[in-house]
Motif scaffolding. Structure first.
Motif, PDB file in Angstrom:
ATOM      1  N   PHE A  76     -18.277 -12.395  26.895  1.00 25.33           N
ATOM      2  CA  PHE A  76     -18.313 -11.699  28.179  1.00 25.33           C
ATOM      3  C   PHE A  76     -16.910 -11.282  28.607  1.00 25.33           C
ATOM      4  O   PHE A  76     -16.699 -10.143  29.059  1.00 25.33           O
ATOM      5  CB  PHE A  76     -18.938 -12.605  29.242  1.00 25.33           C
ATOM      6  N   VAL A 143     -25.913 -10.360  30.804  1.00 23.16           N
ATOM      7  CA  VAL A 143     -25.650 -11.497  31.683  1.00 23.16           C
ATOM      8  C   VAL A 143     -26.823 -11.652  32.642  1.00 23.16           C
ATOM      9  O   VAL A 143     -27.208 -10.696  33.326  1.00 23.16           O
ATOM     10  CB  VAL A 143     -24.345 -11.313  32.480  1.00 23.16           C
ATOM     11  N   ALA A 276     -20.119 -15.204  37.190  1.00 24.58           N
ATOM     12  CA  ALA A 276     -19.657 -15.065  35.801  1.00 24.58           C
ATOM     13  C   ALA A 276     -18.129 -15.098  35.733  1.00 24.58           C
ATOM     14  O   ALA A 276     -17.549 -15.766  34.866  1.00 24.58           O
ATOM     15  CB  ALA A 276     -20.195 -13.766  35.199  1.00 24.58           C
TER      16      ALA A 276
END
Length: 286
Positions: A76, A143, A276
């Motif tokens: 990510f 995500v 995140a």
């Protein structure tokens, strides 16, 4: 067809002026080979809240810590913002129920955007799904929050129910077959699988890193939103009321509560993105 232009009567006898979808949530009609749906786009910058500036700064600079201990978080960090896609669904129930809203947060034309793909009636669900499948190959990381258990299996089930194709074939070079038997060296099997190749589900990580540390009663998304993002929602529609609110919209065309659903979904996506980034920073610090 959507029925518009008729007064709406509540049980108390109060009459409301009908609010159309277009007035509640300006957007555009998108046509796919499998049909039409309604798309709403809003810049993340519209959702002004504490800690959001950091999210926007990272999206412009593309500078996140890398070489993290957790491989999915590392993917990510390497992909955000250009090739990371945040996803959150709104459905009419659990397995087998229709999916009517796919919420996405992604980088588009130089900024982070909340993009919502809405089926205005049940027949538009295939077009919403087909559009999602068309977007997915552009991203390396998906995500979600509890997406490995709910959102992504739901997408696959509804795609199968409508007999839509899975557009990506991935060769699996694992030496074992699905039954666990050994395969000859170099042999591969081809199986259909969802893309992007990396799926970062934040829920297990949130439980591991924040539940005990912050002494939280649970790790629901909105619990984390209050504890970490310092954002308190006012007038948010409870999740268990969302299916009935959508059914009423389909029957009547009155979009008042649908606007509440869209706002609920958008805030979930913004919180998902903020969490995140916080997890990346937490791993980098450790």
């Amino acid at each position: 067809m959507l029925n518009r232009g008729v007064p709406v009567y509540l049980d108390s006898g109060v009459t409301l002026r009908r609010r159309s979808l277009e007035s509640m949530a300006p957007g555009e009609v998108v046509e796919e080979s499998s049909g039409k749906f309604y798309r709403i786009r809003r810049p993340v910058a519209e959702f002004r809240s504490r800690d959001l500036d950091e999210l926007l700064d990272h999206s412009r600079q593309s500078l996140l810590p890398r070489d993290l201990f957790h491989p999915e978080l590392d993917s990510f960090a390497r992909s955000f913002p250009l090739r990371a896609l945040f996803l959150d669904l709104e459905t009419c129930g659990l397995s087998g129920a229709p999916l009517f809203l796919i919420g996405l947060l992604r980088h588009l034309d130089g900024e982070l955007v909340v993009e919502q793909l809405l089926a205005r009636e049940y027949a538009e669900e295939p077009a919403v799904l087909a559009h999602l499948w068309g977007l997915l190959p552009n991203y390396d990381v998906l995500v979600t929050f509890n997406g490995k258990s709910f959102d992504w299996p739901f997408v696959l089930d509804r795609t199968t129910a409508h007999r839509l194709s899975f557009p990506v074939q991935i060769a699996d070079s694992s030496p074992r077959s699905a039954a666990g038997s050994r395969r000859p060296a170099g042999a591969t099997r081809t199986r259909q699988r969802g893309v992007p190749p990396t799926h970062l589900d934040l829920l297990p990580l949130a439980r591991r890193f924040w539940k005990t540390q912050l002494n939280l009663p649970n790790c629901r998304l909105q619990t984390l939103e209050v504890a970490l993002c310092r954002r308190y929602r006012s007038g948010d529609i409870p999740g268990h009321l969302i299916p009935d609110a959508y059914h009423r919209f389909v029957r009547s065309g009155h979009a008042h509560q649908l606007g509440d659903i869209l706002q609920h979904n958008a805030l979930d996506l913004v919180t998902l993105a903020q969490l995140a980034l916080m997890l990346v920073r937490s791993h980098a610090d450790q």
